[in-house]
Design an enzyme around this catalytic site. Structure first.
Site, short mmCIF file in Angstrom:
data_model
loop_
_atom_site.label_atom_id
_atom_site.label_comp_id
_atom_site.label_asym_id
_atom_site.label_seq_id
_atom_site.Cartn_x
_atom_site.Cartn_y
_atom_site.Cartn_z
N TYR A 53 61.33 -63.32 117.41
CA TYR A 53 61.79 -62.57 116.03
C TYR A 53 62.28 -61.24 116.27
O TYR A 53 61.73 -60.66 117.25
CB TYR A 53 60.82 -62.50 114.90
CG TYR A 53 60.15 -63.91 114.43
CD1 TYR A 53 60.86 -65.04 114.64
CD2 TYR A 53 59.09 -63.91 113.59
CE1 TYR A 53 60.27 -66.30 114.11
CE2 TYR A 53 58.61 -65.16 113.23
CZ TYR A 53 59.46 -66.26 113.32
OH TYR A 53 58.93 -67.23 112.84
N SER A 232 58.47 -72.13 105.62
CA SER A 232 59.74 -72.26 104.74
C SER A 232 59.41 -73.02 103.38
O SER A 232 60.04 -74.07 103.02
CB SER A 232 60.80 -73.21 105.39
OG SER A 232 61.54 -72.36 106.58
N GLY A 235 62.46 -72.99 101.32
CA GLY A 235 63.57 -73.84 101.88
C GLY A 235 64.66 -72.75 102.26
O GLY A 235 65.77 -72.89 101.87
N GLY A 237 64.91 -70.02 101.06
CA GLY A 237 65.39 -69.37 99.57
C GLY A 237 66.07 -70.35 98.82
O GLY A 237 66.30 -69.75 97.65
N THR A 238 66.30 -71.31 99.20
CA THR A 238 67.40 -72.31 98.49
C THR A 238 66.54 -72.52 97.22
O THR A 238 67.06 -72.78 95.86
CB THR A 238 67.68 -73.46 99.02
OG1 THR A 238 66.51 -74.25 99.44
CG2 THR A 238 68.58 -73.18 100.36
N LEU A 239 65.06 -72.83 97.24
CA LEU A 239 64.31 -73.22 96.08
C LEU A 239 64.03 -72.11 94.85
O LEU A 239 63.40 -72.52 93.99
CB LEU A 239 62.99 -73.85 96.58
CG LEU A 239 62.95 -75.15 96.88
CD1 LEU A 239 62.02 -75.69 97.65
CD2 LEU A 239 63.37 -76.41 95.86
N GLY A 241 66.61 -70.88 93.72
CA GLY A 241 67.67 -71.07 92.97
C GLY A 241 68.92 -70.30 92.96
O GLY A 241 69.89 -70.18 92.47
N LYS A 242 68.84 -69.19 94.04
CA LYS A 242 69.68 -68.14 93.89
C LYS A 242 71.01 -68.56 94.71
O LYS A 242 72.13 -67.86 94.41
CB LYS A 242 69.23 -66.97 94.71
CG LYS A 242 69.03 -67.07 96.47
CD LYS A 242 68.26 -66.08 96.95
CE LYS A 242 67.96 -66.40 98.41
NZ LYS A 242 67.52 -65.03 99.08
#
Length: 343
Positions: A53, A232, A235, A237-239, A241-242
């Site tokens: 990282y 995750s 996901g 950040g997909t979940l 909604g952005k």
């Protein structure tokens, strides 16, 4: 905040773990310290790092996340915290890490010493293999390919080195990440047969978009007392909604080609359905997604990550959300229509 035993170890981890992969790329040392201070103030006692990282991985930033955490850690009461880091696995390039990372005796010793130096600590509570040394499908690939076989270090040899590190006081427990049911079973069998340390945990992806852990790993880990650190849960950040309205300023828009697992055709449909359900339940989609992961019986701790304090506070506020049976049935109905669009 609840605290749960991690597998068969003596580690009692908070039900939320702070992930740090943005430290050193999107977050400064000051940002990192602020996030760490706030998370601990809310009861988080487990911090997850990795030698590769921040992400996306680059030669000129590798190790920076551990350095940022180390600056903060040296000012803390060390025995009150559980620090988890990972050794980089084989087969994904990153030649800047030890000339090409492998899980060999020489490389394990080099990796742990470098991590201890960067983290400014004498020991690691949970030392994890970031992904297997052998050929396995992962990070969005779901099919095993025998033609991709490569030379690998036998599992018993890997465990023998970790046993030496435990004896030396450099690590307390061993964990896996991005593993398969076969892999977990082999690590357990090898440990039992040779009298070596059993793995305490597995860190795999788990979310509303990826529930593949439920198929074989849930039973394996239950029967072998291996705790899940779920990564995750949003996901990438997909979940939240952005990304539904193309207004998401996240890693998937900042870094080209990043998060391919969540760019698959059925993901947007599933995310929209979960966002609509959250709206009906008067919840932010982030809270619905995190509360779901935390509700699963096989999840020991949910790993959250944030690039802003507002995101971190919202993620931790998910602790106040409890999903009842009716809500879970509504989630299941969407899952049956769109099962695992991002395995």
């Amino acid at each position: 905040m609840e605290y749960r035993q991690l597998g068969n170890s003596d580690l009692m981890v908070s039900e939320i773990t702070l992930g740090t992969m943005t430290f050193g790329e999107q977050n400064s040392p000051e940002d990192a310290a602020q996030q760490l201070d706030y998370a601990v103030s809310r009861g988080v006692n487990c911090i997850d790092v990795a030698e590769m990282y921040p992400v996306p991985p680059r030669a000129n930033t590798q190790g920076r996340t551990e350095e940022y955490v180390g600056r903060w850690l040296q000012k803390q009461q060390r025995d009150k915290l559980i620090v988890a880091t990972k050794i980089t696995g084989a087969g994904r390039g990153m030649e800047w890490i030890r000339g090409g990372p492998r899980i060999t005796a020489k490389q394990i010793h080099a990796a742990i010493d470098a991590s201890l130096t960067r983290l400014k600590t004498d020991y690691i509570d949970l030392y994890q293999i970031h992904w297997p040394d052998r050929n396995v499908p992962m990070f969005g690939s779901s099919e095993f390919d025998p033609s991709a076989e490569r030379v690998t270090t036998p599992i018993v040899e890997q465990l023998s080195v970790f046993a030496d590190l435990i004896q030396a006081g450099k690590i307390r427990h061993v964990g896996l990440s991005n593993e398969t049911p076969w892999g977990v079973s082999q690590f357990i069998s090898a440990a039992d047969d040779a009298g070596l340390p059993r793995v305490a945990s597995i860190q795999n992806a788990y979310s509303l978009l990826n529930r593949t852990f439920e198929y074989g790993l849930a039973e394996t880990c239950y029967r072998e007392q291996v705790g899940l650190l779920a990564y995750s849960p949003l996901g990438f950040g997909t979940l939240s909604g952005k990304y539904l309205n193309d207004d998401g300023a996240g890693r998937m828009t900042l870094f080209s080609g990043f998060g391919q697992r969540y760019n698959k055709p059925a993901v947007t449909t599933a995310v929209a359905a979960y966002a609509e359900l959250a709206k009906q339940l008067n919840l932010h989609p982030t809270l619905l997604a995190l509360a779901f992961v935390r509700s699963r019986w096989f999840v020991t701790s949910t790993i959250i990550g944030a690039t802003s304090m507002a995101q971190l506070k919202q993620n931790l506020d998910s602790l106040d959300v409890q999903l009842d049976e009716a809500m879970l049935q509504q989630i299941q109905a969407i899952h049956l229509r769109s099962p695992n669009p991002a395995p």
